[in-house]
Motif scaffolding. Structure first.
Motif, short mmCIF file in Angstrom:
data_model
loop_
_atom_site.label_atom_id
_atom_site.label_comp_id
_atom_site.label_asym_id
_atom_site.label_seq_id
_atom_site.Cartn_x
_atom_site.Cartn_y
_atom_site.Cartn_z
N VAL A 47 160.46 -21.03 81.09
CA VAL A 47 160.71 -20.65 82.47
C VAL A 47 160.14 -19.26 82.75
O VAL A 47 159.53 -19.02 83.80
CB VAL A 47 162.22 -20.68 82.80
N SER B 2 165.42 -13.94 82.50
CA SER B 2 165.17 -15.36 82.26
C SER B 2 165.65 -15.70 80.86
O SER B 2 164.85 -15.96 79.95
CB SER B 2 163.68 -15.67 82.41
N TYR C 136 169.87 -21.05 81.30
CA TYR C 136 170.81 -21.57 82.28
C TYR C 136 172.14 -21.86 81.59
O TYR C 136 172.23 -21.86 80.37
CB TYR C 136 170.28 -22.88 82.89
N LEU D 63 166.59 -31.10 88.82
CA LEU D 63 165.66 -30.12 88.24
C LEU D 63 164.21 -30.51 88.43
O LEU D 63 163.33 -29.64 88.49
CB LEU D 63 165.97 -29.95 86.75
N SER E 44 167.25 -13.07 89.20
CA SER E 44 167.30 -14.05 88.11
C SER E 44 166.11 -14.98 88.26
O SER E 44 165.69 -15.31 89.39
CB SER E 44 168.60 -14.85 88.13
N ARG F 66 166.09 -18.09 87.58
CA ARG F 66 166.56 -19.34 88.18
C ARG F 66 166.52 -19.25 89.71
O ARG F 66 166.08 -20.17 90.39
CB ARG F 66 167.97 -19.67 87.72
N GLY G 146 163.20 -27.38 89.86
CA GLY G 146 162.99 -26.55 88.69
C GLY G 146 161.61 -26.61 88.08
O GLY G 146 161.15 -25.64 87.47
N ASP H 195 172.82 -19.40 85.95
CA ASP H 195 172.02 -18.80 84.89
C ASP H 195 172.85 -17.80 84.09
O ASP H 195 173.82 -17.23 84.58
CB ASP H 195 170.78 -18.11 85.46
#
Length: 514
Positions: free
Chosen positions: A202, A368, A371, A90, A167, A169, A94, A151
């Motif tokens: 996020v 969002s 996850y 991540l 998404s 993610r 991420g 997600d």
């Protein structure tokens, strides 16, 4: 975190492998079905013996756990597995590109990996290239730290069927170079308005990325293809929508403050009626966050084309197709909600639906809402229970994996099995939380090892199984291989005036090693 590195002893203490030592005895029970595999060892027998652990996942949870175990168990050796050729999980794929300070933990992880007691095994997918069952007969312990790779979905009509619905993610993975989403190609030139459903950090990272001047982003490690798409972007207005109110939202001060400070972007203040009249009585953190929401930004809406707004008490009900093109998104339908109870400012308050509905026109929307983790192939075969409802591996909250006893409310500990990070507690918190959580799991493991608790059968780990895995056509990536990929990415980035230009597919990464 303290300015003194918790990794400062790694190089001094863990620079030599243990050779010529007899491995712990593995009883005949190791050949029996998994649930009756046991190896009785006392603390006295274990002194001086090599402890071999497999860590599944090379993100923060994996590295923090590995560090803790290596620093507390003499003669410990860690083999860390990842399905990708590159480490850091991540942190690499991420964390927002404009948050390089958060990625500094990679330097600490590299210190851990520099130990001769550590082996990185990249580009090996557990359950596909390497069966879990094979790991159980070659290690003293397995530590699952593979995070949350998918997600959560809204479960509403047209979520998967319309162009323009993504998404968060996938979007974050796309601009961070995650191979899985290299070809996402979001149509950022299709709409001036974007709706983001969900109000976690996020979601705010995505909003900030969409509204930040692309020249600023060019200085980050964002991929070239993402920069090109953002340069063509027509996005002017972003709405970040949540089911609950501002006092129940999960975003934090840092992310809101960054949105309020974006140049040439108007961050609209929140409706004052949704916030407490007297914020002086709020806890310090809540008071600071509420003041940010009241003030908004210094950029007036009349003086700019770009804006960001937080909207509350809207529960998504359906993605609606465009009247001009039925294959594309045209709007998002919401059901208005309200707080259940007498105190609308209670941070833990729940909401209930009303009879009112709201429709927001847009051809671009991102969900969002979090996850989730999933079970690895083969977990059931070795007796590991994955809690599908909570989307975590069942554990005792200290990181010891447990399995429910049939026809009972009790569980039994799966000796030699541990978990850390999001797959242990769920996808919440920041990297500092993951560090604390991982240390707790590692400490539980160390206590068990020193206390003579049964573990797995032991063995030579990756050294014992790599020949068979390679013979099947898998190309493992070592830490030295990763360093070559790292050098190549940095060289590519230097040509473009940034730290690195990531490879966005596995084939490119492996070509560097040929």
């Amino acid at each position: 975190m303290s300015s003194v590195s918790p990794f400062r002893f790694i190089r001094k203490r863990l620079t030599h492998r243990t050779y010529g030592l007899e491995l712990p005895f593995c009883s005949k029970l190791c050949q029996a079905p998994w649930l009756v595999q046991r190896r009785q060892q006392s603390q006295t027998v274990r002194q001086g013996k090599q402890f071999r652990m497999a860590v599944l996942g090379s993100g923060p949870a994996g590295f923090y756990s590995a560090y803790r175990v290596l620093s507390r168990i003499e003669n410990a050796h860690v083999d860390m597995y990842d399905s990708l050729p590159v480490p850091f999980g991540l942190v690499r794929f991420g964390v927002a590109p404009d948050h390089p300070e958060i990625k500094k933990c990679q330097d600490k992880f590299t210190e851990v990996a520099s130990s001769l007691n550590f082996t990185f095994v990249g580009n090996v997918e557990i359950g596909k290239d390497l069966p879990l069952e094979l790991l159980t007969t070659n290690y003293d312990a397995l530590l699952f730290a593979y995070g949350a790779a998918t997600d959560r979905k809204l479960g509403i009509p047209n979520e998967d069927g319309l162009k323009g619905v993504y998404s968060a993610r996938a979007f974050v993975g796309w601009y961070n170079g995650l191979p899985e989403y290299a070809n996402l190609a979001p149509e950022l030139d299709s709409s001036e308005d974007v709706v983001i459903i969900g109000q976690g950090n996020v979601a705010l990272d995505v909003a900030r990325t969409l509204l930040t001047n692309v020249d600023t982003l060019k200085k980050t490690d964002m991929t070239d293809q993402a920069l090109a798409a953002l340069a063509r972007s027509k996005v002017q207005r972003v709405r970040v929508v949540g089911r609950r109110g501002p006092m129940q939202a999960s975003f934090t001060i840092k992310e809101v403050r960054e949105l309020t400070r974006l140049p040439s972007v108007a961050f609209l203040p929140v409706d004052r009626n949704l916030l407490p009249e007297d914020i002086s009585k709020l806890p310090r953190t809540a008071k600071r966050l509420t003041q940010l929401l009241i003030d908004g930004s210094s950029v007036p809406l009349s003086g700019t084309q770009k804006s960001c707004a937080l909207q509350f008490f809207l529960s998504p009900q359906a993605f609606v197709s465009s009247q001009e093109d039925s294959s594309r998104l045209g709007s998002v339908e919401f059901l208005n909600t309200k707080v259940l109870g007498s105190n609308p400012f209670d941070a833990s308050a729940r909401v209930i639906p009303t009879e009112n509905r709201t429709s927001i026109s847009t051809s671009l929307a991102l969900r969002s809402i979090g996850y989730k983790s999933e079970a690895l192939p083969g977990m059931d075969k070795i007796g590991i229970h994955f809690d599908k409802e909570r989307q975590i591996i069942s554990n005792d909250h200290s990181g010891r994996i447990v399995s429910p006893i049939r026809d009972s409310f009790d569980s039994q500990v799966m000796h030699g099995m541990y978990c850390a990070g999001w797959v242990k507690r769920g996808p919440t918190g920041v990297i500092a939380n993951t560090m604390e959580d991982s240390f707790a799991t590692a400490d539980a493991l160390v206590d068990d090892w020193r206390g003579g608790v049964p573990f797995l059968c032991g063995g030579d780990g990756w050294d014992a199984i790599k020949t068979d895995i390679i013979a099947k056509g898998t190309r493992p990536v070592s830490w030295e291989d990763w360093l070559r990929i790292d050098v190549a990415e940095r060289a590519r980035g230097k040509l473009k005036g940034k730290e690195r230009e990531k490879f966005t597919n596995v084939e490119q990464m492996l070509q560097v090693l040929e």
